[in-house]
Design a protein around this motif. Structure first.
Motif, PDB file in Angstrom:
ATOM      1  N   PRO A   1      50.716 -29.519  13.252  1.00  0.00           N
ATOM      2  CA  PRO A   1      50.147 -30.220  14.404  1.00  0.00           C
ATOM      3  C   PRO A   1      50.577 -31.683  14.368  1.00  0.00           C
ATOM      4  O   PRO A   1      50.806 -32.235  13.302  1.00  0.00           O
ATOM      5  CB  PRO A   1      48.635 -30.065  14.216  1.00  0.00           C
ATOM      6  N   ALA A   2      50.719 -32.256  15.513  1.00  0.00           N
ATOM      7  CA  ALA A   2      51.096 -33.669  15.553  1.00  0.00           C
ATOM      8  C   ALA A   2      50.048 -34.499  14.849  1.00  0.00           C
ATOM      9  O   ALA A   2      48.861 -34.316  15.028  1.00  0.00           O
ATOM     10  CB  ALA A   2      51.238 -34.120  17.010  1.00  0.00           C
ATOM     11  N   GLU A   3      50.510 -35.345  13.990  1.00  0.00           N
ATOM     12  CA  GLU A   3      49.558 -36.205  13.294  1.00  0.00           C
ATOM     13  C   GLU A   3      50.226 -37.535  13.024  1.00  0.00           C
ATOM     14  O   GLU A   3      51.451 -37.647  13.003  1.00  0.00           O
ATOM     15  CB  GLU A   3      49.091 -35.552  11.988  1.00  0.00           C
ATOM     16  N   LEU A   4      49.405 -38.493  12.766  1.00  0.00           N
ATOM     17  CA  LEU A   4      49.921 -39.833  12.520  1.00  0.00           C
ATOM     18  C   LEU A   4      50.479 -39.891  11.102  1.00  0.00           C
ATOM     19  O   LEU A   4      49.817 -39.504  10.145  1.00  0.00           O
ATOM     20  CB  LEU A   4      48.779 -40.852  12.683  1.00  0.00           C
ATOM     21  N   ARG A   5      51.721 -40.353  10.975  1.00  0.00           N
ATOM     22  CA  ARG A   5      52.296 -40.446   9.633  1.00  0.00           C
ATOM     23  C   ARG A   5      52.641 -41.887   9.309  1.00  0.00           C
ATOM     24  O   ARG A   5      53.281 -42.583  10.091  1.00  0.00           O
ATOM     25  CB  ARG A   5      53.551 -39.580   9.531  1.00  0.00           C
ATOM     26  N   VAL A   6      52.188 -42.291   8.156  1.00  0.00           N
ATOM     27  CA  VAL A   6      52.431 -43.674   7.746  1.00  0.00           C
ATOM     28  C   VAL A   6      53.759 -43.729   7.000  1.00  0.00           C
ATOM     29  O   VAL A   6      54.061 -42.862   6.187  1.00  0.00           O
ATOM     30  CB  VAL A   6      51.293 -44.172   6.817  1.00  0.00           C
ATOM     31  N   MET A   7      54.555 -44.719   7.276  1.00  0.00           N
ATOM     32  CA  MET A   7      55.798 -44.906   6.550  1.00  0.00           C
ATOM     33  C   MET A   7      55.666 -46.193   5.769  1.00  0.00           C
ATOM     34  O   MET A   7      55.549 -47.281   6.345  1.00  0.00           O
ATOM     35  CB  MET A   7      56.957 -44.998   7.529  1.00  0.00           C
ATOM     36  N   ARG A   8      55.628 -46.061   4.473  1.00  0.00           N
ATOM     37  CA  ARG A   8      55.409 -47.249   3.658  1.00  0.00           C
ATOM     38  C   ARG A   8      56.706 -48.045   3.554  1.00  0.00           C
ATOM     39  O   ARG A   8      57.800 -47.482   3.625  1.00  0.00           O
ATOM     40  CB  ARG A   8      54.905 -46.855   2.278  1.00  0.00           C
ATOM     41  N   PRO A   9      56.588 -49.341   3.388  1.00  0.00           N
ATOM     42  CA  PRO A   9      57.803 -50.146   3.261  1.00  0.00           C
ATOM     43  C   PRO A   9      58.566 -49.755   1.995  1.00  0.00           C
ATOM     44  O   PRO A   9      57.945 -49.488   0.962  1.00  0.00           O
ATOM     45  CB  PRO A   9      57.288 -51.588   3.151  1.00  0.00           C
ATOM     46  N   VAL A  10      59.884 -49.689   2.101  1.00  0.00           N
ATOM     47  CA  VAL A  10      60.658 -49.275   0.935  1.00  0.00           C
ATOM     48  C   VAL A  10      60.808 -50.432  -0.041  1.00  0.00           C
ATOM     49  O   VAL A  10      60.686 -51.596   0.334  1.00  0.00           O
ATOM     50  CB  VAL A  10      62.040 -48.747   1.340  1.00  0.00           C
ATOM     51  N   GLY A  11      61.067 -50.072  -1.299  1.00  0.00           N
ATOM     52  CA  GLY A  11      61.192 -51.072  -2.364  1.00  0.00           C
ATOM     53  C   GLY A  11      62.638 -51.277  -2.757  1.00  0.00           C
ATOM     54  O   GLY A  11      63.550 -51.048  -1.956  1.00  0.00           O
ATOM     55  N   PRO A  12      62.842 -51.690  -4.003  1.00  0.00           N
ATOM     56  CA  PRO A  12      64.206 -51.971  -4.476  1.00  0.00           C
ATOM     57  C   PRO A  12      65.038 -50.698  -4.606  1.00  0.00           C
ATOM     58  O   PRO A  12      64.515 -49.597  -4.656  1.00  0.00           O
ATOM     59  CB  PRO A  12      63.979 -52.606  -5.855  1.00  0.00           C
ATOM     60  N   LEU A  13      66.344 -50.888  -4.683  1.00  0.00           N
ATOM     61  CA  LEU A  13      67.289 -49.793  -4.806  1.00  0.00           C
ATOM     62  C   LEU A  13      67.083 -49.051  -6.130  1.00  0.00           C
ATOM     63  O   LEU A  13      66.980 -49.663  -7.187  1.00  0.00           O
ATOM     64  CB  LEU A  13      68.710 -50.374  -4.768  1.00  0.00           C
ATOM     65  N   VAL A  14      66.987 -47.723  -6.067  1.00  0.00           N
ATOM     66  CA  VAL A  14      66.889 -46.925  -7.296  1.00  0.00           C
ATOM     67  C   VAL A  14      68.214 -46.215  -7.550  1.00  0.00           C
ATOM     68  O   VAL A  14      68.789 -46.289  -8.620  1.00  0.00           O
ATOM     69  CB  VAL A  14      65.752 -45.884  -7.205  1.00  0.00           C
ATOM     70  N   ILE A  15      68.682 -45.534  -6.522  1.00  0.00           N
ATOM     71  CA  ILE A  15      69.901 -44.746  -6.676  1.00  0.00           C
ATOM     72  C   ILE A  15      70.957 -45.245  -5.702  1.00  0.00           C
ATOM     73  O   ILE A  15      70.658 -45.507  -4.532  1.00  0.00           O
ATOM     74  CB  ILE A  15      69.610 -43.253  -6.413  1.00  0.00           C
TER      75      ILE A  15
END
Ligand SMILES: Nc1ncnc2c1ncn2[C@@H]1O[C@H](COP(=O)(O)OP(=O)(O)O)[C@@H](O)[C@H]1O
Ligand SMILES: [Mg+2]
Lengths: 243, 417
Positions: free
Chosen positions: A6-20
């Motif tokens: 079902p449609a729901e609100l999705r939070v997108m957290r700010p990305v951090g430093p480069l890992v790969i």
């Protein structure tokens, strides 16, 4: 097939430093006379706090890429840096060290040790990390608690349902507080209802600040991710953020 | 450091779980090691038993006593070299003692003469024959290795007076006087009445060949009086000051005897100096034979066992390839995997070793209970050696499959079904 979410609100957290960071990675397999190009030049950057799905048809190179990202394998050519360290030139035991500290694996077939109980299974990475017994128990117990298995810690795998087994495997992947968690078809061996539960747990892990890479060929699974990379015949076909 | 310990513990746990899960397979695989350990421990038990039996017997002969005889005790195949030698005589002993007394810092204390023969005696309406009878002087008391069960040896005065007194070995006393003490009783020897003034404590037999309990001792004067002076069964016993200096003592005694006999330089000795040590050489080939047979069986059994364990470890690696891949994915290094399978192989071997030791000990206890005098001896050393042999076998048979497991490619291992 999983029913459409079902449609729901999705939070997108700010990305951090480069890992790969990989660039122009190829992988060749020699099958007798024939050379198989599993990866034909893949470039990819993954940052902390990302939730990434790798998609593509069977044989497109998903697992090969995932093994590479998980430091189980090294590229035939190309560059691979993990947290700024060159992985391509590392020897076996150095790779083992990185896998132990930085990467948590979740397999399609769970890959639990049949004769060990859940606690013991989750402790395993900590044994290889040289964590003392007492701390090991405590951390393994907490990890099992965090996947909702507080009351199952002394159960052997054959005393657990498929979903519970995959939860144990996820606890095992979490217990070393890795930089990234890699899951190859994590719902592939589960019924759809249990699959949804596991994807909810992944959502939960993401919210708690983990970095996730999920390999799947199912759209319904990929839809949970915040970014989807599509592979085709050993090449990246598309790489975009989920709507 | 901590990591190694945790990994070691983990490996032992896995190995135990593995053995428990495959009881039959593990037991069958351990069989070779069981047989090997039984063979090696039985061999050790037998060799040690012979050594201890020999030491006991040597103590009966007197570890600090040299014997001067016409014949060597052992190895007189070239008898023609000895046949013309003179017998030892009482006069030799008088001269020998004079030389010993006048030697400064002598290694020797004194010499005693004995003559023997087999006799029959009667008493109490019973009779025994074939009694080893010794005629000697009162000095014999100082070289006698047996204790007195009761009574005493004759004195110098009784010896000089050729009194008709005697001392009986325990078997003789037992045979003639089954119900009462022999002390003070009269026995008939050579038709003459002899008073029993002493009975020797039980000694047992020398290497199971020659019994010291079947004997009688009487004054030399009395012996000569009734049996005459026959020189063919005589010997001189010479007591050393320090039994650890046997070579020096032997050398001095040789020189002394050559003087007694008036031999010229360059002449061969016309006497033999014997001692219990001589029997040791006689035992060596027996011990070597046991050791050879034991090592052969052990080696064969361990070899077969090792191949079985190598095979089972290969099977174990194959069965658990996916597990190896999983462990590697979780951070197990090559050495960790190597250790795991090595410990598994060693555990099976140690299990076999413990079972083997248990069997040997059971056998040993059974034999000891049935035949207390049988010369076998169990020892802690055997336990240690068996464990070391088991561990070594485990390492040798496990190393190749374990090495292979440690070098498996994680991706291939994970894909294995
Ligand atoms: N170990 C291997 N040896 C030979 N070929 C391999 C091996 N692993 C993968 N491949 C081949 O590489 C290609 C990509 O495989 P894979 O990465 O497993 O694809 P996917 O996971 O997307 O199904 C396939 O053609 C596969 O047969
Ligand atoms: Mg795949």
């Amino acid at each position: 097939m999983t029913p459409p979410a079902p449609a729901e609100l999705r939070v997108m957290r700010p990305v951090g430093p480069l890992v790969i960071s990989i660039e122009g990675v190829t992988k060749l397999y020699q099958m007798g006379e024939e050379t198989i190009h599993a990866l034909r030049g893949v470039s990819l950057e993954i940052r902390r706090n990302e939730y990434l799905a790798i998609m593509g048809p069977s044989g497109s190179g998903k697992s090969t890429l995932m093994n590479m990202l998980g430091c189980l394998d090294t590229p035939t050519s190309g560059r691979y840096e993990f947290n700024g360290n060159d992985v391509a030139g590392m020897v076996d035991d150095e790779l083992a060290e990185i896998r132990n500290r930085e990467i948590g694996f979740v397999f399609q077939t769970f890959n639990l040790l049949a004769r060990s109980d859940a606690l013991r299974n989750v402790e395993l990475p900590l044994i290889y990390a040289g964590v003392p017994r007492h701390e090991r128990h405590e951390r393994a117990r907490l990890a099992l608690e965090s996947v909702g298995l507080a009351d199952r810690i002394h159960h052997k795998p054959n005393e657990l349902s498929g979903g519970q087994r995959q939860r144990v495997a996820i606890a095992r992947a979490l217990v070393n507080r890795p930089s990234i968690i890699l899951a190859d078809e994590p719902t592939g061996n589960l019924d759809s209802k249990t699959g949804v539960e596991i994807m909810d747990l992944f959502e939960d892990l993401y919210d708690r600040g983990n970095t996730l890479i999920v390999v799947t060929h199912e759209e319904s699974v990929a839809r949970h991710a915040r970014r989807i990379v599509r592979l085709h015949d050993g090449l990246i076909e598309s790489d975009r953020l989920a709507e | 450091m901590g990591r190694l310990l945790y990994e070691f513990n983990e490996s032992v746990r896995i190995a135990m779980a593995q053995i428990r899960a495959n009881k039959m397979r593990s037991a069958l695989t351990a069989l070779g090691v069981v047989i090997g350990i039984v063979a090696v421990t039985l061999m050790g038990t037998a060799i040690r038993g012979i050594d201890i039996g020999f030491e006991k017997s040597l103590a009966m002969l007197g570890g600090d006593i040299l014997y001067v005889d016409k014949w060597p005790w052992l190895g007189a195949e070239d008898w023609w070299n000895y046949v013309d030698r003179p017998y030892v005589k009482p006069e030799d002993v008088l001269k020998l003692n004079r030389i010993i007394d006048s030697t400064e810092n002598s290694e020797l204390e004194f010499a005693v003469f004995s003559a023997f023969r087999a006799t029959a005696l009667k008493a109490n309406g019973l009779s025994v024959s074939g009694v080893f009878t010794r005629g000697t002087s009162a000095d014999y008391g100082r070289v006698l290795t047996a204790d007195f069960a009761e009574g005493r040896l004759f004195t110098d005065a009784e010896d000089q007076a050729a009194r008709q007194v005697c001392i009986l070995g325990s078997d003789v006393a037992q045979a003639l006087f089954p119900a009462r003490s022999a002390l003070g009783a009269t026995v008939i020897v050579a038709g003459q009445p002899f008073e029993v003034i002493g009975v020797l404590a039980r000694q047992g037999s020398f290497l199971g060949l020659f019994s010291f309990d079947n004997q009688m001792v009487m004054p030399l004067g009395a012996f000569h009086k009734y049996y005459g002076v026959r020189n063919d069964e005589t010997e001189i016993m010479v007591k050393m000051k320090d039994k650890n200096r046997i070579d020096q003592a032997r050398e001095e005694l040789t020189g002394d005897m050559r003087r007694v006999r008036g031999q010229q330089p360059g002449q061969r000795d016309n006497f033999s100096i014997n001692g219990g040590e001589a029997f040791k050489e006689k035992l060596d080939p027996i011990k070597k034979g046991i050791a050879f047979a034991g090592l052969f069986v052990t080696g064969l059994a361990l070899f077969v066992g090792a191949i079985g364990i190598m095979n089972i470890t290969f099977v174990s690696v194959k069965e658990r390839t996916k597990e190896i891949g999983t462990r590697k994915a979780l951070g197990a290094r090559r050495f960790t995997i190597l250790l795991q399978f090595l410990i598994e192989a060693v555990s099976i071997c140690v299990l076999g070793g413990v079972i083997g030791l248990g069997l040997t000990y059971g056998l040993f206890a059974g034999v000891k209970a049935a035949m207390p005098n049988f010369p076998i001896e169990f020892s802690l050393l055997l336990v240690v050696v068996s464990m070391l042999v088991s561990i070594a076998t485990g390492v040798l048979s496990g190393i190749i499959p374990a090495w292979g497991a440690s070098r498996l490619d994680p991706v291939d291992a994970l894909r294995y079904e």
